[in-house]
Design an enzyme around this catalytic site. Structure first.
Site, PDB file in Angstrom:
ATOM      1  N   CYS A 187       0.829  -1.212   0.000  1.00  0.00           N
ATOM      2  CA  CYS A 187       0.000   0.000   0.000  1.00  0.00           C
ATOM      3  C   CYS A 187       0.864   1.263   0.000  1.00  0.00           C
ATOM      4  O   CYS A 187       1.945   1.289   0.566  1.00  0.00           O
ATOM      5  CB  CYS A 187      -0.849   0.053   1.262  1.00  0.00           C
TER       6      CYS A 187
ATOM      7  N   ARG B 135       3.249   0.526  -5.872  1.00  0.00           N
ATOM      8  CA  ARG B 135       3.234  -0.199  -4.598  1.00  0.00           C
ATOM      9  C   ARG B 135       1.965  -1.000  -4.384  1.00  0.00           C
ATOM     10  O   ARG B 135       1.953  -1.991  -3.644  1.00  0.00           O
ATOM     11  CB  ARG B 135       3.375   0.784  -3.423  1.00  0.00           C
TER      12      ARG B 135
ATOM     13  N   TRP C  43      -2.982  -2.497  -1.599  1.00  0.00           N
ATOM     14  CA  TRP C  43      -2.642  -3.864  -2.005  1.00  0.00           C
ATOM     15  C   TRP C  43      -3.203  -4.723  -0.869  1.00  0.00           C
ATOM     16  O   TRP C  43      -2.635  -4.794   0.218  1.00  0.00           O
ATOM     17  CB  TRP C  43      -1.132  -4.018  -2.134  1.00  0.00           C
TER      18      TRP C  43
ATOM     19  N   GLY D 141       0.257  -1.818   6.180  1.00  0.00           N
ATOM     20  CA  GLY D 141       0.756  -2.807   7.131  1.00  0.00           C
ATOM     21  C   GLY D 141      -0.351  -3.779   7.508  1.00  0.00           C
ATOM     22  O   GLY D 141      -1.361  -3.899   6.822  1.00  0.00           O
TER      23      GLY D 141
ATOM     24  N   GLU E 111      16.492 -16.262 -11.825  1.00  0.00           N
ATOM     25  CA  GLU E 111      16.042 -14.880 -11.943  1.00  0.00           C
ATOM     26  C   GLU E 111      15.323 -14.665 -13.284  1.00  0.00           C
ATOM     27  O   GLU E 111      14.298 -13.966 -13.346  1.00  0.00           O
ATOM     28  CB  GLU E 111      17.248 -13.943 -11.781  1.00  0.00           C
TER      29      GLU E 111
ATOM     30  N   LYS F  83      11.460 -13.442 -13.617  1.00  0.00           N
ATOM     31  CA  LYS F  83      11.053 -12.266 -14.412  1.00  0.00           C
ATOM     32  C   LYS F  83       9.925 -12.651 -15.360  1.00  0.00           C
ATOM     33  O   LYS F  83       8.936 -11.937 -15.483  1.00  0.00           O
ATOM     34  CB  LYS F  83      12.206 -11.726 -15.262  1.00  0.00           C
TER      35      LYS F  83
ATOM     36  N   GLU G  45       6.656 -13.280 -13.453  1.00  0.00           N
ATOM     37  CA  GLU G  45       6.129 -12.049 -12.845  1.00  0.00           C
ATOM     38  C   GLU G  45       5.348 -11.198 -13.842  1.00  0.00           C
ATOM     39  O   GLU G  45       4.271 -10.715 -13.529  1.00  0.00           O
ATOM     40  CB  GLU G  45       7.284 -11.167 -12.321  1.00  0.00           C
TER      41      GLU G  45
ATOM     42  N   LYS H 299       5.420  -3.685  -5.221  1.00  0.00           N
ATOM     43  CA  LYS H 299       6.819  -3.349  -4.987  1.00  0.00           C
ATOM     44  C   LYS H 299       6.991  -3.119  -3.497  1.00  0.00           C
ATOM     45  O   LYS H 299       6.051  -2.716  -2.827  1.00  0.00           O
ATOM     46  CB  LYS H 299       7.100  -2.050  -5.736  1.00  0.00           C
TER      47      LYS H 299
END
Ligand code: HGA
Length: 608
Positions: A2, A27, A74, A100, A481, A485, A488, A603
């Protein structure tokens, strides 16, 4: 995760808050909301979906509101609906935003219900609004109510609070989730991230764990967790406005991939003298810590974990001391055995990754010292570690990490060299590797020239549902990785394997519909890897091989190769990462997914 933004000003703040949300949308982007205080009333607007949905409805809010809070969510508790979106209110006068998780929200909710409060959402956050209102009814001030409320909260929070009866005040509190105060002229702000406030200020105060802030247009009072007034220093944002803008690029991810040559320079800047690394860059006590380091424990999550896995190969071969690497969410809950000669290295782009931070707090007393490798100087991870090495990658907006990863790799290789000095790495060898590091910008420039060829290769993936990524040695985490990627941002199921493991199971999956990507530099593992690739070809699997110069993996039916320029063996993980970033980017573009804000992800993972 968030994003919070808040403002107290003498001019209308709706547009400032909206622009802040746009900049924080990386975010969290499942719903958004805003509350403004005007003429003794709070007006609130919330929308499911992206910030644009909120922007479309903004005309419904009083445009003259000069104090306000806003949020991009989020979801952790309750679906991403309008009723669960923040700000949450208690009655008509009090509004809050939260980043949070309130872990004890259930007993608090029951207590508040028994006091007659009616809950309108499924979130944990709403308890904080009603708890504040409940405390206000005892006749105390809003700031006192916030001080008392946080003593009852368990879990993590960054909070922004406004009240209709005190329209000239914005309150904030943080524990476990990030929050900065933006210092303006005759106006002040709060935000989860400095980026949100760059259009209005470049001066920031980082709140510490447990801090509460009482903010007006002209004053910022901070209280620590004991309620004692404290001073927090103001720092200047260094990266400039453009760092948070897309410029000519279609996506932030592409911009960030292309920034990597510049980032490589920045991570080395000021840390080299006469071809040698300056160990003071790690902190004042660095020399003493490194002298006593006999083992390394790396803890990280996601992409940072892959960087840590690569570093293990470097540390064990160049330094010759044991190195363990573990994902933070497991490490923090395990009975880990650590010795007093262990250097704990934590890796996190934001420095606020909840699991990594918790892991640090869990074990920091049991190790020699902790070193944070991080991109955000004022972050919790940096503040709470003895040593820190900033990656200086600049703001990373794309959810899928690119430049943060490669800058972490450089920081880890530098740390490896510093440790290796103690174990006999001779000066000339250090100088030679440093020279290779200094040549990285040019190397990455040449790798980016592969873009068109990689884009062509990506066409073979757009219709596929699964893929395998293979590597050996330090290129195995690079394959991991690459697979991360791809999944994602293109939502294609991708698995990475050490190529030697193929025959122990995953080979069963290989057929013409399963593209297999291999990272195959011309190193001592190449012959082994080639045999593994033959196993794939023999089962009709289509191969896409990123390979080095002068070797015998040829383009043929079912085998597409792309050749990279010559690379020093230590830098192969860095170099081979670049075409894999481009591959996932182009596949996602072809599939039409939301490259910078992939579904379900966020993020800066500030919740557990
Ligand atoms: N728990 C709150 C806030 C979620 C959050 O901070 N995500 O990063 C909610 O679910 O609304």
């Amino acid at each position: 995760m968030c994003g919070i933004v808040g403002a107290v000003a003498t001019r209308p703040v709706a547009e400032i808050l909206l622009e802040g949300l746009r900049r924080l949308e990386y975010r969290g982007y499942d719903s958004a909301g805003m509350a403004l205080c005007s003429e003794g009333e709070i007006s609130r607007l919330r929308r499911a979906g992206k910030v644009q949905a909120l922007a479309d409805g903004l005309a419904e809010l009083p445009q003259q509101g000069t104090t306000g809070i806003a949020h991009t969510r989020w979801a952790t508790h309750g679906k991403p609906t309008e009723t669960n979106a923040h700000p949450h209110m208690s009655g008509e006068s009090l509004a809050i935003v939260h980043n949070g998780i309130i872990e004890n929200y259930e007993p608090l909710r029951e207590m508040l219900k028994s006091q007659g409060y009616i809950f309108g959402s499924e979130t944990d956050t709403e308890v904080v609004a009603h708890l504040l209102d409940h405390l206000l009814k005892t006749g105390i001030t809003l700031i006192e109510a916030l001080k008392q409320a946080i003593t009852q909260l368990e879990g993590a929070y960054a909070l922004g609070v406004i009240h209709a009866d005190q329209p000239d005040q914005l309150l904030a509190a943080r524990k476990g989730s990030p929050l900065v105060v933006g210092v303006g002229i005759g106006e002040n702000f709060i935000a989860s991230d400095q980026l949100a406030l760059l259009p209005v200020t470049d001066r920031f105060m980082f709140l510490e764990e447990g801090d509460i802030a009482q903010i007006t247009t002209t004053q910022i009072h901070i209280f620590d967790r004991q309620g004692t007034p404290v001073e927090r220093s103001i720092s200047q944002f260094e990266h400039g406005q453009a760092a948070a803008e897309k410029g000519e690029f279609k996506h932030f991810m592409l911009k960030e991939i292309y920034e990597q040559p510049e980032v490589m320079k920045r991570v080395l800047e000021g840390r080299i003298s006469n071809g040698h690394l300056l160990e003071q860059a790690w902190g004042v006590t660095a020399s003493d810590v490194f002298d006593r380091t006999e083992r390394v424990q790396i803890v990280a999550c996601g992409t940072s974990y892959h960087a840590g896995m690569i570093a293990r190969y470097w540390i064990e071969s160049l330094v010759g001391i044991p190195c363990q690497v573990e994902v933070a969410s497991e490490f923090r809950y395990r009975d880990v055995v650590l010795s007093k000669d262990t250097l704990l290295i934590t890796l996190s782009q934001s420095g606020e990754t909840a699991d990594t931070l918790a892991a640090l707090r869990e074990v920091k007393e049991r190790v020699l010292a902790s070193l944070a490798i991080c991109n955000v100087p004022g972050s919790s991870l940096v503040r709470e570690s003895e040593l820190a090495l900033m990656t200086n990658a600049g703001p990373e907006i794309g959810v899928a990490s690119t430049k943060a990863f490669t800058s972490q790799l450089v920081a880890l290789l530098m740390t490896t060299l510093i440790l290796a000095r103690r174990k006999g790495l001779d000066g000339a060898k250090e100088q030679q590797i440093v020279k290779e590091l200094q040549a990285l910008p040019a190397l990455i420039d040449s790798l980016l020239e592969m873009d068109t060829a990689v884009a062509k290769m990506s066409e073979a993936f757009a219709e596929k549902h699964h893929s395998l990524f293979l590597g050996r040695g330090s290129l195995y985490p690079v394959a991991m990785e690459g697979a991360l990627k791809l999944k994602e941002i293109s939502y294609i199921h991708a698995e990475a394997y050490p190529a030697g493991e193929l025959k122990h199971g995953p080979l069963a999956l290989v057929d013409k519909d399963m593209p297999v990507v291999a990272v195959a530099p011309n190193n001592e593992m190449l012959d082994k890897l080639k045999s593994n690739l033959q196993e794939v070809r023999a089962r009709g699997g289509e191969l896409f091989v990123f390979t080095g110069c002068g070797q015998s993996i040829q383009n043929e039916q079912g085998v597409t190769t792309l050749t990279l320029p010559p690379v020093h063996p230590l830098l192969e993980p860095l170099a081979y990462t670049i075409p894999l970033q481009l591959l996932s980017y182009h596949v996602a573009v072809l599939k039409g997914t939301d490259v910078d804000q992939p579904r379900n992800l966020a993020k800066s993972v500030t919740v557990e």
